[in-house]
Design a protein around this motif. Structure first.
Motif, PDB file in Angstrom:
ATOM      1  N   ILE A 341       0.821  -1.403   0.372  1.00 40.67           N
ATOM      2  CA  ILE A 341       0.008   0.141   0.113  1.00 40.67           C
ATOM      3  C   ILE A 341       1.043   0.544  -0.426  1.00 40.67           C
ATOM      4  O   ILE A 341       1.397   1.623   0.754  1.00 40.67           O
ATOM      5  N   THR A 342       0.611   1.798  -1.251  1.00 43.81           N
ATOM      6  CA  THR A 342       2.091   2.915  -1.353  1.00 43.81           C
ATOM      7  C   THR A 342       1.246   3.621  -1.928  1.00 43.81           C
ATOM      8  O   THR A 342       0.546   3.540  -3.293  1.00 43.81           O
ATOM      9  N   THR A 343       1.490   5.706  -1.757  1.00 47.01           N
ATOM     10  CA  THR A 343       1.224   6.222  -2.564  1.00 47.01           C
ATOM     11  C   THR A 343       1.986   6.546  -4.062  1.00 47.01           C
ATOM     12  O   THR A 343       1.359   7.674  -4.914  1.00 47.01           O
ATOM     13  N   LYS A 344       3.088   6.548  -3.810  1.00 45.96           N
ATOM     14  CA  LYS A 344       3.648   6.259  -5.208  1.00 45.96           C
ATOM     15  C   LYS A 344       3.243   5.450  -6.596  1.00 45.96           C
ATOM     16  O   LYS A 344       2.623   4.930  -6.311  1.00 45.96           O
ATOM     17  N   GLN A 345       3.309   6.046  -7.211  1.00 47.02           N
ATOM     18  CA  GLN A 345       2.383   5.967  -9.102  1.00 47.02           C
ATOM     19  C   GLN A 345       3.255   4.148  -9.180  1.00 47.02           C
ATOM     20  O   GLN A 345       4.713   4.465  -9.498  1.00 47.02           O
ATOM     21  N   ILE A 346       2.096   3.471  -9.849  1.00 44.11           N
ATOM     22  CA  ILE A 346       2.872   2.756 -10.700  1.00 44.11           C
ATOM     23  C   ILE A 346       3.702   3.970 -12.522  1.00 44.11           C
ATOM     24  O   ILE A 346       3.391   4.586 -12.684  1.00 44.11           O
ATOM     25  N   SER A 347       4.994   2.684 -11.859  1.00 47.15           N
ATOM     26  CA  SER A 347       5.780   2.973 -13.981  1.00 47.15           C
ATOM     27  C   SER A 347       4.446   3.807 -15.137  1.00 47.15           C
ATOM     28  O   SER A 347       4.036   3.449 -15.613  1.00 47.15           O
ATOM     29  N   THR A 348       5.027   5.596 -14.588  1.00 48.26           N
ATOM     30  CA  THR A 348       4.490   6.157 -16.662  1.00 48.26           C
ATOM     31  C   THR A 348       5.123   6.492 -17.471  1.00 48.26           C
ATOM     32  O   THR A 348       5.078   7.076 -18.089  1.00 48.26           O
ATOM     33  N   ASP A 349       6.457   5.845 -17.324  1.00 51.78           N
ATOM     34  CA  ASP A 349       7.609   5.938 -18.540  1.00 51.78           C
ATOM     35  C   ASP A 349       7.210   4.546 -19.434  1.00 51.78           C
ATOM     36  O   ASP A 349       7.859   4.243 -19.814  1.00 51.78           O
ATOM     37  N   TYR A 419      -3.329   7.682 -19.877  1.00 54.06           N
ATOM     38  CA  TYR A 419      -4.043   7.152 -18.369  1.00 54.06           C
ATOM     39  C   TYR A 419      -2.429   6.245 -18.352  1.00 54.06           C
ATOM     40  O   TYR A 419      -1.614   6.546 -19.568  1.00 54.06           O
ATOM     41  N   LYS A 420      -2.503   5.374 -17.547  1.00 53.12           N
ATOM     42  CA  LYS A 420      -1.912   4.660 -16.997  1.00 53.12           C
ATOM     43  C   LYS A 420      -1.832   3.458 -17.559  1.00 53.12           C
ATOM     44  O   LYS A 420      -2.520   3.055 -18.029  1.00 53.12           O
ATOM     45  N   SER A 421      -0.622   2.833 -17.965  1.00 55.22           N
ATOM     46  CA  SER A 421      -0.832   1.774 -18.226  1.00 55.22           C
ATOM     47  C   SER A 421       0.262   0.359 -17.896  1.00 55.22           C
ATOM     48  O   SER A 421       0.818   0.566 -16.936  1.00 55.22           O
ATOM     49  N   ILE A 428      -4.792   0.886 -17.558  1.00 59.04           N
ATOM     50  CA  ILE A 428      -5.033  -0.094 -16.298  1.00 59.04           C
ATOM     51  C   ILE A 428      -5.805   1.279 -15.532  1.00 59.04           C
ATOM     52  O   ILE A 428      -6.932   1.131 -15.392  1.00 59.04           O
ATOM     53  N   PHE A 429      -5.290   2.207 -15.203  1.00 53.30           N
ATOM     54  CA  PHE A 429      -5.652   3.254 -14.568  1.00 53.30           C
ATOM     55  C   PHE A 429      -5.843   4.933 -14.954  1.00 53.30           C
ATOM     56  O   PHE A 429      -5.374   4.308 -16.021  1.00 53.30           O
ATOM     57  N   THR A 430      -7.537   5.440 -14.930  1.00 48.24           N
ATOM     58  CA  THR A 430      -7.556   6.432 -15.790  1.00 48.24           C
ATOM     59  C   THR A 430      -6.850   7.583 -15.743  1.00 48.24           C
ATOM     60  O   THR A 430      -5.869   7.871 -15.064  1.00 48.24           O
ATOM     61  N   ALA A 431      -6.426   8.900 -16.058  1.00 52.39           N
ATOM     62  CA  ALA A 431      -5.550  10.110 -16.528  1.00 52.39           C
ATOM     63  C   ALA A 431      -6.497  10.972 -15.047  1.00 52.39           C
ATOM     64  O   ALA A 431      -6.979  11.027 -14.558  1.00 52.39           O
ATOM     65  N   SER A 432      -4.972  11.017 -14.274  1.00 55.27           N
ATOM     66  CA  SER A 432      -4.946  11.483 -13.314  1.00 55.27           C
ATOM     67  C   SER A 432      -5.004  12.711 -13.102  1.00 55.27           C
ATOM     68  O   SER A 432      -4.750  14.012 -14.047  1.00 55.27           O
TER      69      SER A 432
END
Length: 540
Positions: A341-349, A419-421, A428-432
């Motif tokens: 559980i972390t607020t760190k986002q999944i890699s967006t690179d 969006y995150k992929s 995977i997730f919508t744009a923040s």
């Protein structure tokens, strides 16, 4: 007479599929935290759910009230809520709850309890876990008592990852003779397939996992390999499985011939689709082969290794469905793993991979197919039949399809979705919040595309005002002289949006043309360049 314990298919409740809606339902329940769950409290929770329009009764025949459910700004009176409850009887019965709305309450919250987000039992105090509160805070502003416009879906995903890293299909809520941790078993299987240079898990093989007996991933691996070899010997084609053959295998694993108890469509299709959705929420599972396979998301390989090495398990008797044992299971599931559980986002690179995936889909799918899927996504009465697209939640699918459609229609346009992929470029997730859903630019133009499924007057407050602010910031911070504008797209456009767009044009000298989905499709078809979407006639 109590039903004999039996092997059951792993089946997640489909009552509430969207992760954000789970958070919203939890937010309602949290208002009654530490209160004893009586019939009166249940009905107050039901009223609050209806008041916030999180659930629309199918039996509601009053057209005016139905329309008021569609208007997010309309506030139901207490008398109207009582009328809705009275005129919408719920012909539904759950164990330990009365027939009707009490049992409907239980169907809403049962999976959340299984996942350790909350605990409830008749005449016992309602409990909300720390993980449940993180979900609530992701979507709900407690101080102002309102739901937030945006939420961090990657944070929500990490909460589901925490839950599924511990979740066991044999638990006091299910009394399933099958006993395993579905996520760990899946990850171990995928890891072994990769180590042995085998193809990832084919979608048609997933029913086997849903019926699997234990945590023995080595045995499961060999079963899958034998199944593949058996299929190839019969058909000379890899993964050309007959649904009937897979269904028969599943009944054998379940040690049953009861086709009414284990319906064909549930085993082969419904449970599979929901399984994939739940596993993808975690962020550690990727789609391969245009929806034909699932695999480990290499962007999250460290978390995957960590989960595979976990050995925690529920210490209680998973076949004991007493309330005391359910509480014990809740306490086990509610434990927080700080690594997960972390607020760190999944890699967006993954920008290049996302762009490559858009181009791939733009070539594979006909423009007519993408137009049709856009219309389906914006419809409340239609569902996608596409094997891949149906697995993507509608808000995220709307972003994905819009980006594909722009890519198909403008050859010189650079389309960058926010969006995150996963590691293949699948969303995977919508744009923040704080970013445009899609940035589309060419040599002379820079446009910011925003899509929303909202259809009422809250389009203005939830979408147009933030779009205005973001466009002003983009223009202010820009280092080029390109023509800049935003585009707002929704299933339908409320009249307030038109008024606000004209206001923004007059006061701030910015352009935000707006299109309902049909007009957007037509406008793109009739345009040679993205600048043509900056239709000044809409702003006069």
């Amino acid at each position: 007479m109590a039903r004999k314990n039996e092997r059951k298919i792993l089946s997640f409740s489909t009552t509430i599929r969207n992760p954000r809606r789970i958070c919203e339902f939890l937010a309602i329940l949290s208002k009654f935290e530490n209160q004893e769950l009586t019939h009166e409290i249940i009905m107050n929770i039901v009223k609050d759910v209806l008041k916030n329009k999180l659930y629309i009764p199918r039996a509601m025949k009053d057209i005016l009230l139905k329309n008021n459910f569609e208007d997010k700004n309309y506030i139901f009176t207490d008398e109207e809520l009582n009328y809705i409850i009275q005129k919408s009887p719920q012909n539904h019965k759950e164990k330990n709850f009365e027939l009707g709305w009490e049992s409907r309450f239980d169907t809403w919250y049962k999976l959340m309890s299984e996942f350790g987000f909350c605990y409830y039992s008749k005449n016992e105090k309602i409990l909300i876990s720390e993980s449940g509160k993180i979900l609530i805070n992701a979507v709900y502003d407690i101080h102002n008592n309102v739901f937030k416009d945006d939420c961090d879906e990657s944070l929500i995903g990490s909460i589901f990852l925490n839950a599924l890293s511990k979740y066991e299909i044999g638990n006091p809520y299910k009394k399933n003779l099958n006993y395993n941790n579905p996520l760990r078993v899946l990850l171990k299987l995928l890891q072994k397939l990769k180590i042995n240079n085998k193809s990832p898990l084919n979608i048609k093989e997933i029913p086997i996992l849903l019926c699997w007996h234990n945590n023995n991933s080595e045995e499961l691996y060999q079963y899958i390999i034998d199944l593949r070899n058996e299929n190839y010997d019969l058909t000379s084609i890899h993964f050309n499985y007959s649904d009937e053959v897979i269904y028969t295998k599943c009944l054998e694993l379940l040690e049953s011939n009861n086709q009414k108890r284990f319906k064909f469509n549930q085993v082969i299709k419904e449970a599979v689709d929901e399984y994939i959705r739940k596993m993808r929420i975690t962020g550690v599972i990727s789609i391969r082969g245009n929806g034909k396979f699932i695999d480990i998301n290499s962007n999250e390989i460290e978390k995957v290794k960590y989960i595979i090495n976990l050995n925690s398990c529920f210490a209680g008797n998973y076949l004991d469905d007493s309330e005391a044992n359910k509480l014990n299971f809740y306490n086990y599931m509610a434990e927080i793993d700080s690594y997960l559980i972390t607020t760190k986002q999944i890699s967006t690179d993954n920008t290049n991979k996302k762009i490559d995936k858009l181009k791939e889909f733009a070539n594979i799918y006909q423009a007519e197919s993408i137009k049709k899927e856009l219309m389906i996504t914006c419809s409340k009465k239609q569902s996608s039949k596409d094997d891949l697209l149906k697995l993507i939640d509608r808000p995220l699918r709307f972003e994905f399809l819009t980006a594909i459609y722009l890519t198909q229609n403008f050859s010189n346009l650079h389309v960058i979705p926010n969006y995150k992929s996963d590691d293949e470029g699948y969303p995977i997730f919508t744009a923040s919040g704080g970013k445009a859903d899609i940035i589309a630019f060419d040599e002379n133009t820079e446009s910011y595309i925003e899509v929303s499924l909202i259809q009422d007057r809250t389009q203005t407050t939830n979408e147009m005002i933030p779009i205005t602010r973001h466009l002003q910031e983009y223009i202010k911070n820009s280092t080029n002289n390109k023509n800049k504008f935003s585009v707002f797209i929704a299933p339908n456009i409320h009249s307030d949006v038109k008024t606000y767009a004209q206001f923004a044009k007059d006061k701030f000298k910015i352009n935000i043309p707006y299109y309902n989905i049909s007009d957007f499709i037509a406008k793109v078809e009739d345009s040679e360049e993205i600048i043509n979407l900056n239709d000044e006639s809409l702003l006069m």
